[in-house]
Design a protein around this motif. Structure first.
Motif: not given
Length: 836
Positions: A595-605, A607-610, A630-640
């Motif tokens: 995660l370090l150095g990645q943009a904050h939207n690395v976990m963008y889902h 379903d969340m409107p821009a 907020m709804k986020s995408r996990t590394r495995s492709g799921g959501f939280c």
């Protein structure tokens, strides 16, 4: 014989002249005495009025504070009301009780003892008070009434103020807060002060002239003076008369008689030649001119229209004008514009009351435009017919003195404000007698410490110190160093010795609170010296660092706990991740280095409107905190799902260097909530959710009076649809009706499946007409719609709107709604029937 006759005539003329002057002088002295006496009575009355005004208004200010608190916390209960009220009534005031009436019905009262009969009273049913209560709402301000009879007995002055709270960004009327001021005690104090000043006083209502204190005859007595006591929404007249009338002493009377006898003798003996008289007159005139021209002020005289006719003295030095430049100008022309109306009024009043204006301070504008403060003495001049013919007066320049006085007052006010509002604890501890520490040897200093520890007393403290030690001000004032260091006298002596040696010091000490608990104090202390260098006391500024010390001890452990259990992350100003907690990595499925150095939207889902992310950036770049789900995408492709708070991070100088996000994982809660309140077949709310919304809307109605409507509709002949097309087709009809209904509802309306083929709509803020209109639109939409399997379908609607008598619960409301639907069925179905 001729000379003898002339002498006799002269004696007779002089006797008549002296007798007349003697009489007129006595009358003038009596008149001036009466004027001075009336001014003194007026001054004493102003003192009494000022005390009465301050006593009432200081109590009313506490009512405003309580109303402000309720406006911010409209959902308070009796315990919270009692806590806040006890704090309010803990101040020195004349309050007998405090009352809060949500929606005009008295629910909360403090103290309850002796006032139980007030609970549950509805102001609208109290005819003698309702007009005053309604006026507070109509005028949206505090209104004072009284003294009036009280429901619980006795009389009092009642202050009422409306309270408005903000719900969903809309201002709603919450109710009325009122308080009763102890009028008996208040008037007793005012009467005692009046007696002490030698006055008889009376008070009456200004609007109806009802006298409620003192004798009514005072208001018509010629030797009485009057004033106005202005209260919110009400005014009182106050009249006063001295208990003793002014009188001239017999010594003064005989002194005047004797003086005029001597004057007559002197007049008879005057035989100085005309030349000598002329010379003496010229000499006197020159002396007067010299006095006028060399006076430290300037002297003037005006005509009846207050135009200057004579100007003398230091007018050029004071205002920059030559005397001839001012002659013919209005006396008020040099007065500063903002004070001009007041000056004219006081000048007119001076003439009207035939009273001298003394020591009147007023700002003027000099020829160059600068502000000059002048001290004035103004005397009205009357002609032989008794009409005002003009004014005479003296101006003295007090600009330097006035500016210094204003500067001192401003500095004092700033010091008092700083002292009162500082979060640091400030205090003064003064010694009964100065201590000459610098000239004392070691043995003498020990004796001086013995004296100081008993005779150095706390003389002034601010609120922060009282909170630190958990003392009341009256209990803390007078405490000595020995009181503060009972637990460790030697440590206290060591600190005081070091402070007296150095003159100031910065230390941390462990002391005791009032309840015996320990407190760690960090303070800066300095000695106060007199002109001889002796110590007269100390000034201290200290902070309670107990919590911060404990926090330092626990900080490392807390950081570890937070890292392991709290979902936190930090980004730089460009939104690149610079830190991710262990808990955040665990939920997201990422390793920290990924995660370090990645943009904050690395976990963008998706379903969340821009627009949400645009709003986040606008908020945090404006230096504010963003809160939301907020709804986020996990590394495995799921959501939280997570409740998220994103705030700017600032360095020690206030510069933003990044952003912190704190999340609370709500994924499981979100899934459970969705399942628990959703009807599985139609996807709309179920009966459980409808019950919760009904309870919430009913509570809102009870508290704020916001009405709401319920609409129950049932599919006509639904059993026939199931029997003809099958249960799957019947289910599809239910689904299609749910979809149709949602399109016609507002965002605030709630749609749910009540049971079987019955649906309910809860419409907040809707009356009978609005609910009928909504139901009719739905009915027509269903009738016009071609259902996939069943073709044409109709529905019947029953409507009910909450009533006052249903404040105890919603069961009766639902019963009326059911009865309305039953009537719609009886009348042929496919129609809307209202229970109201």
């Amino acid at each position: 014989m001729m000379p003898v006759k002339r002498i006799i005539y002269s004696i007779i003329a002089i006797c008549l002249l002296c007798t007349g002057i003697d009489y007129l002088t006595l009358q003038v002295i009596r008149h001036e005495r009466q004027i001075d006496h009336r001014q003194q009575v007026q001054a004493h009355l102003d003192q009494v009025r000022s005390v009465l005004d301050s006593r009432v208004n200081s109590s009313l200010l506490l009512i405003r504070a309580l109303a402000s608190y309720i406006a911010v916390h409209p959902e308070l209960d009796q315990n919270e009301f009692e806590r806040i009220s006890s704090e309010v009534m803990g101040h020195r005031n004349f309050l007998l009780n405090l009352v809060a009436a949500p929606g005009y019905v008295i629910r909360y009262i403090y103290p309850q003892e002796g006032n139980e009969t007030l609970v549950g009273l509805d102001y609208r049913e109290l005819s003698e008070q309702w007009s005053a209560v309604r006026a507070t709402l109509e005028e949206n301000t505090m209104i004072v009434d009284g003294p009036i009879p009280l429901v619980q007995g006795g009389t009092g002055i009642v202050g009422r103020i409306p309270v408005f709270s903000e719900i969903m960004h809309q201002r709603h009327f919450w109710g009325v807060v009122s308080a009763v001021i102890d009028s008996d005690t208040l008037f007793k104090q005012v009467s005692s002060q009046a007696v002490a000043l030698g006055l008889d006083i009376a008070l009456r209502q200004r609007h109806d002239l009802t006298v409620f204190l003192g004798e009514a005859e005072l208001f018509s007595a010629p030797d009485a003076v009057q004033a106005i006591v202005a209260l919110p929404g009400m005014e009182w007249d106050i009249a006063a008369r001295a208990q003793l009338a002014p009188a001239l002493s017999w010594r003064l009377v005989w002194f005047l008689h004797g003086g005029f006898v001597l004057l007559g003798a002197l007049l008879l003996g005057i035989s100085v030649s005309k030349l000598k008289n002329t010379f003496a007159l010229e000499t006197s005139e020159k002396r007067l001119r010299d006095i006028l021209m060399n006076s430290s002020g300037w002297i003037w005289e005006t005509d009846v229209e207050s135009r200057l006719t004579m100007v003398a003295g230091q007018v050029k030095e004071i205002l920059g004008y030559y005397p001839h430049e001012l002659r013919g100008m209005k006396l008020s022309a040099t007065v500063a514009k903002k004070h001009r109306a007041e000056f004219k009024h006081r000048l007119e009043q001076c003439c009207k009351d035939a009273q001298t204006l003394t020591d009147m301070e007023m700002w003027h504008t000099d020829k160059g435009g600068a502000q000059v403060c002048l001290l004035a003495t103004i005397v009205p001049v009357f002609n032989a017919s008794g009409h005002c013919a003009g004014y005479r007066g003296v101006y003295k320049d007090i600009t330097s003195k006035k500016k210094l006085q204003l500067e001192i007052e401003e500095n004092k006010n700033l010091l008092d404000l700083f002292f009162a509002q500082s979060l640091d604890g400030f205090f003064f501890m003064m010694v009964d007698e100065p201590v000459d520490w610098s000239h004392a040897d070691a043995v003498e200093r020990e004796k001086l410490l013995d004296y100081v520890f008993v005779h150095q007393r706390m003389t002034r403290v601010n609120e922060a110190v009282l909170k630190q030690y958990q003392f009341r001000e009256e209990d803390m004032l007078g405490l000595t160093p020995a009181d503060f260091f009972q637990h460790d006298p030697n440590e206290g002596r060591r600190i005081w010795r070091q402070m007296f040696d150095l003159g100031r010091q910065h230390i941390e000490t462990v002391e005791k609170r009032n309840d015996g608990s320990s407190i760690i104090v960090e303070g800066d202390y300095c000695c106060i010296y007199n002109r001889d260098g002796a110590i007269t006391g100390i000034f201290g500024a200290q902070r309670d660092i107990t919590a911060s010390k404990h926090a330092e001890h626990e900080l490392k452990r807390y950081i570890e706990i937070v890292d392991a259990n709290v979902l936190t992350s930090r980004t730089d100003l460009e939104g690149k991740i610079v830190y991710a907690s262990e808990a955040f990595c665990r939920v997201s499925g990422y390793e920290e280095h990924e995660l370090l150095g990645q943009a904050h939207n690395v976990m963008y889902h998706f379903d969340m409107p821009a627009a949400t992310f645009e709003q986040i950036w606008q908020t945090i770049r404006a230096g504010k905190t963003w809160c939301g789900e907020m709804k986020s995408r996990t590394r495995s492709g799921g959501f939280c799902w997570a409740d998220t708070i994103i705030s700017p991070m600032e360095d020690s100088v206030g510069k933003v260097y990044g952003y912190m996000a704190v999340r609370h994982d709500t994924t499981d809660k979100k899934r459970i909530e969705q399942i628990s309140v959703t009807d599985a077949l139609t996807g709309i709310f179920n009966r459980l959710k409808l019950d919760a919304v009904l309870k919430s809307e009913h509570t809102r109605y009870v508290r704020y009076g916001q009405e709401f409507a319920v609409i129950l509709f049932d599919i006509d002949y639904f059993k026939r649809i199931n029997d003809t097309y099958g249960h799957l087709s019947g289910d599809k009809v239910l689904q299609e009706i749910s979809t149709l209904s949602k399109k016609h509802l507002r965002d605030t309306d709630v749609l749910g499946r009540w049971g079987g083929e019955e649906f309910m709509i809860i419409a907040p803020g809707t009356d009978v007409a609005g609910a009928t209109n909504l139901a009719e639109k739905l009915r027509q939409t269903i009738e016009d719609y071609a259902f996939t399997d069943a073709g044409s379908v109709t529905a019947s609607f029953g409507i009910a709107v909450i009533r006052k008598e249903e404040r105890q619960g919603s069961n009766h409301l639902l019963k009326r709604m059911d009865e309305a639907l039953y009537k719609a069925k009886e009348q042929g179905r496919n129609r809307v029937v209202s229970a109201d």
